[in-house]
Design a protein around this motif. Structure first.
Motif, PDB file in Angstrom:
ATOM      1  N   ASP A  31       0.840  -1.197   0.000  1.00 57.47           N
ATOM      2  CA  ASP A  31       0.000   0.000   0.000  1.00 57.47           C
ATOM      3  C   ASP A  31       0.879   1.253   0.000  1.00 57.47           C
ATOM      4  OD1 ASP A  31      -2.358  -1.400   0.004  1.00 57.47           O
ATOM      5  OD2 ASP A  31      -2.635  -1.288   2.177  1.00 57.47           O
ATOM      6  N   VAL A  32       0.565   2.186  -0.893  1.00 53.52           N
ATOM      7  CA  VAL A  32       1.335   3.423  -1.040  1.00 53.52           C
ATOM      8  C   VAL A  32       0.378   4.610  -1.078  1.00 53.52           C
ATOM      9  CG1 VAL A  32       2.846   4.729  -2.606  1.00 53.52           C
ATOM     10  CG2 VAL A  32       3.230   2.277  -2.268  1.00 53.52           C
ATOM     11  N   LEU A  33       0.768   5.691  -0.403  1.00 53.13           N
ATOM     12  CA  LEU A  33       0.043   6.949  -0.505  1.00 53.13           C
ATOM     13  C   LEU A  33       0.668   7.814  -1.591  1.00 53.13           C
ATOM     14  CD1 LEU A  33      -0.447   7.917   3.263  1.00 53.13           C
ATOM     15  CD2 LEU A  33      -2.046   6.697   1.764  1.00 53.13           C
ATOM     16  N   VAL A  34      -0.169   8.443  -2.396  1.00 51.99           N
ATOM     17  CA  VAL A  34       0.291   9.336  -3.461  1.00 51.99           C
ATOM     18  C   VAL A  34      -0.253  10.728  -3.171  1.00 51.99           C
ATOM     19  CG1 VAL A  34       0.306   9.808  -5.942  1.00 51.99           C
ATOM     20  CG2 VAL A  34       0.265   7.436  -5.120  1.00 51.99           C
ATOM     21  N   ASN A  35       0.667  11.666  -2.908  1.00 53.84           N
ATOM     22  CA  ASN A  35       0.263  13.029  -2.539  1.00 53.84           C
ATOM     23  C   ASN A  35      -0.745  13.026  -1.389  1.00 53.84           C
ATOM     24  OD1 ASN A  35       1.933  14.024  -4.526  1.00 53.84           O
ATOM     25  ND2 ASN A  35       0.300  14.476  -5.975  1.00 53.84           N
ATOM     26  N   GLY A  36      -0.572  12.085  -0.452  1.00 50.43           N
ATOM     27  CA  GLY A  36      -1.440  12.003   0.706  1.00 50.43           C
ATOM     28  C   GLY A  36      -2.731  11.247   0.486  1.00 50.43           C
ATOM     29  N   HIS A  37      -2.995  10.805  -0.736  1.00 48.87           N
ATOM     30  CA  HIS A  37      -4.231  10.086  -1.054  1.00 48.87           C
ATOM     31  C   HIS A  37      -3.947   8.584  -1.094  1.00 48.87           C
ATOM     32  CE1 HIS A  37      -6.297  13.845  -2.091  1.00 48.87           C
ATOM     33  NE2 HIS A  37      -5.209  14.192  -2.774  1.00 48.87           N
ATOM     34  N   GLY A  38      -4.994   7.800  -0.845  1.00 47.20           N
ATOM     35  CA  GLY A  38      -4.840   6.361  -0.919  1.00 47.20           C
ATOM     36  C   GLY A  38      -5.281   5.679   0.362  1.00 47.20           C
ATOM     37  N   PRO A  39      -4.791   4.463   0.597  1.00 47.28           N
ATOM     38  CA  PRO A  39      -3.652   3.847  -0.085  1.00 47.28           C
ATOM     39  C   PRO A  39      -4.022   3.222  -1.434  1.00 47.28           C
ATOM     40  CG  PRO A  39      -4.481   2.374   1.596  1.00 47.28           C
ATOM     41  CD  PRO A  39      -5.277   3.635   1.730  1.00 47.28           C
ATOM     42  N   TYR A  40      -3.001   3.108  -2.283  1.00 45.71           N
ATOM     43  CA  TYR A  40      -3.126   2.469  -3.577  1.00 45.71           C
ATOM     44  C   TYR A  40      -2.165   1.296  -3.661  1.00 45.71           C
ATOM     45  CZ  TYR A  40      -5.569   6.804  -4.582  1.00 45.71           C
ATOM     46  OH  TYR A  40      -6.456   7.866  -4.530  1.00 45.71           O
ATOM     47  N   LYS A  41      -2.495   0.341  -4.525  1.00 45.86           N
ATOM     48  CA  LYS A  41      -1.715  -0.881  -4.657  1.00 45.86           C
ATOM     49  C   LYS A  41      -0.544  -0.674  -5.619  1.00 45.86           C
ATOM     50  CE  LYS A  41      -4.537  -3.187  -2.022  1.00 45.86           C
ATOM     51  NZ  LYS A  41      -4.119  -3.567  -0.650  1.00 45.86           N
ATOM     52  N   PHE A  54       0.000   4.154 -13.168  1.00 43.45           N
ATOM     53  CA  PHE A  54      -0.795   3.837 -14.339  1.00 43.45           C
ATOM     54  C   PHE A  54      -1.831   4.932 -14.596  1.00 43.45           C
ATOM     55  CE2 PHE A  54       0.711  -0.460 -13.182  1.00 43.45           C
ATOM     56  CZ  PHE A  54       1.357  -0.745 -14.376  1.00 43.45           C
ATOM     57  N   ASP A  55      -2.243   5.033 -15.863  1.00 41.40           N
ATOM     58  CA  ASP A  55      -3.096   6.139 -16.291  1.00 41.40           C
ATOM     59  C   ASP A  55      -4.398   6.222 -15.501  1.00 41.40           C
ATOM     60  OD1 ASP A  55      -1.213   6.874 -18.107  1.00 41.40           O
ATOM     61  OD2 ASP A  55      -2.272   6.119 -19.878  1.00 41.40           O
ATOM     62  N   ARG A  56      -4.922   5.085 -15.070  1.00 39.97           N
ATOM     63  CA  ARG A  56      -6.166   5.087 -14.306  1.00 39.97           C
ATOM     64  C   ARG A  56      -6.028   5.908 -13.026  1.00 39.97           C
ATOM     65  NH1 ARG A  56      -6.261   0.091 -14.069  1.00 39.97           N
ATOM     66  NH2 ARG A  56      -5.192  -0.153 -12.060  1.00 39.97           N
ATOM     67  N   LEU A  57      -4.915   5.719 -12.312  1.00 40.45           N
ATOM     68  CA  LEU A  57      -4.676   6.480 -11.083  1.00 40.45           C
ATOM     69  C   LEU A  57      -4.285   7.919 -11.407  1.00 40.45           C
ATOM     70  CD1 LEU A  57      -4.453   6.639  -8.030  1.00 40.45           C
ATOM     71  CD2 LEU A  57      -2.115   5.755  -8.208  1.00 40.45           C
ATOM     72  N   ALA A 110      -3.285  -7.227 -18.608  1.00 38.86           N
ATOM     73  CA  ALA A 110      -3.690  -7.915 -17.381  1.00 38.86           C
ATOM     74  C   ALA A 110      -2.722  -7.644 -16.238  1.00 38.86           C
ATOM     75  CB  ALA A 110      -3.795  -9.419 -17.642  1.00 38.86           C
ATOM     76  N   ALA A 111      -1.458  -7.338 -16.561  1.00 39.41           N
ATOM     77  CA  ALA A 111      -0.448  -7.098 -15.528  1.00 39.41           C
ATOM     78  C   ALA A 111      -0.770  -5.876 -14.684  1.00 39.41           C
ATOM     79  CB  ALA A 111       0.929  -6.938 -16.172  1.00 39.41           C
ATOM     80  N   SER A 112      -1.510  -4.919 -15.240  1.00 39.69           N
ATOM     81  CA  SER A 112      -1.833  -3.695 -14.514  1.00 39.69           C
ATOM     82  C   SER A 112      -3.283  -3.667 -14.027  1.00 39.69           C
ATOM     83  CB  SER A 112      -1.587  -2.471 -15.407  1.00 39.69           C
ATOM     84  OG  SER A 112      -2.403  -2.528 -16.572  1.00 39.69           O
ATOM     85  N   ALA A 113      -4.013  -4.749 -14.232  1.00 42.16           N
ATOM     86  CA  ALA A 113      -5.450  -4.734 -13.931  1.00 42.16           C
ATOM     87  C   ALA A 113      -5.744  -4.578 -12.445  1.00 42.16           C
ATOM     88  CB  ALA A 113      -6.105  -6.009 -14.460  1.00 42.16           C
ATOM     89  N   ARG A 114      -4.881  -5.135 -11.594  1.00 39.20           N
ATOM     90  CA  ARG A 114      -5.161  -5.132 -10.157  1.00 39.20           C
ATOM     91  C   ARG A 114      -4.201  -4.271  -9.357  1.00 39.20           C
ATOM     92  NH1 ARG A 114      -6.199  -9.973 -12.304  1.00 39.20           N
ATOM     93  NH2 ARG A 114      -4.001 -10.563 -12.154  1.00 39.20           N
ATOM     94  N   ILE A 115      -3.382  -3.485 -10.028  1.00 37.51           N
ATOM     95  CA  ILE A 115      -2.451  -2.603  -9.332  1.00 37.51           C
ATOM     96  C   ILE A 115      -2.549  -1.189  -9.893  1.00 37.51           C
ATOM     97  CG2 ILE A 115      -0.821  -4.424  -8.664  1.00 37.51           C
ATOM     98  CD1 ILE A 115       0.906  -3.618 -11.040  1.00 37.51           C
TER      99      ILE A 115
END
Length: 299
Positions: A31-41, A54-57, A110-115
């Protein structure tokens, strides 16, 4: 082999301790915070020279690209030029990475589908990075922390850093032996599977079988089908032995980048390492791997 005995990774003096999960039972995700938001995988990837969002985030957080900042990214199946992003901070556990140099990649495979992103070597080599299999925890230590006195009884496996083309792009390799054949293998925690190129597979006296439907080799920039698969009864390196490891056979573009398109070479994925405690000691270009007593006797 570092002689002596050690049972677990040191828990003191860690700058940060954070749990990880195994995505698809293989790749290491935190889990990582990006600019204080998240956590993201975020995936931990020793095969990536530069970290990724990734572009989605990027779209979700409205992150802006830096004009004229495109860099070349080498993937397993393809390469391309992509922009850097203007990010103030990433945070893993209690460790902050301010003004990181992060590239934006499409999330089309598929490699970026869950992260949501990737923490590459540009982040990881700021530390000695420890992994505990039972706790499923990542520990970030100061770079010079992993001394021999702390980790007696662990095998020290040399890591060879190889520059790839122009700029600061590089990869890390381990020397392994399969069926008496020595070959270089990229140390790639971002890969979920072990892969060997066609020259490598042809040099081994092992039965190859048809690949399964799910045996495509998928990276962040594309995917390629495997030509075949085989089980290596034993894979060895300095003081460490693995048994019955599955390898996919595929001639990937990245082998050309590694200058291994015409000679035997392999990629060792995360599943090769996550059943053991291990430390990436970037300062000394080595892996420290906890070994079983029968392996100590064999070594």
């Amino acid at each position: 082999m570092i002689s002596g005995c050690a049972s677990v990774l040191e828990s003191d003096n860690a700058l940060a301790v954070t749990p990880y999960e195994l995505e698809n039972g293989q790749r290491i995700v935190v889990d990582v915070l990006v600019n204080g938001h998240g956590p993201y995988k975020f995936l931990l990837d020793t095969g990536a020279s530069i970290s990724v969002v990734f572009d989605r985030l990027r779209d979700r957080l409205a992150l802006e690209s830096i004009p004229g900042s495109e860099v070349i990214v080498h993937g397993i199946a393809a390469s391309g030029q992509f922009p850097l992003l203007n990010i103030e901070q990433l945070r893993l556990g209690s460790e902050e990475w301010n003004k990181p140099r992060i590239v934006s990649l499409p999330d089309e495979t598929a490699a970026s589908a869950r992260i949501d992103g990737v923490l590459g070597v540009d982040f990881l080599r700021r530390y000695s990075v420890g992994f505990t299999a039972r706790e499923r925890a990542v520990r970030l230590y100061p770079p010079e922390f992993a001394t021999e006195s702390r980790y007696r009884g662990w095998s020290a496996v040399p890591l060879r850093e190889q520059a790839l083309g122009q700029g600061a792009v590089s990869a890390y390799f381990i020397g392994i032996e399969i069926e008496g054949r020595e070959l270089p293998a990229a140390f790639d925690l971002g890969a979920g599977l072990n892969v060997i190129n066609m020259p490598g597979a042809q040099s081994l006296n092992l039965v190859q079988r048809r690949p399964r439907a799910e045996d495509a080799v998928t990276g962040t920039l594309g995917s390629l089908p495997a030509a075949s698969r085989f089980i290596a009864p034993e894979v060895t390196t300095t003081g460490v032995r693995w048994e019955n490891e599955i390898f996919l056979v595929a001639d990937l573009q990245i082998f050309e980048t590694f200058e291994l398109s015409e000679r035997p070479g392999a990629i060792l994925g995360a599943g090769f390492f996550t059943q053991r405690d291990f430390i990436i000691d970037f300062a000394r270009n080595r892996l420290l791997i906890k070994v079983a007593m029968d392996e100590v006797e064999a070594a």
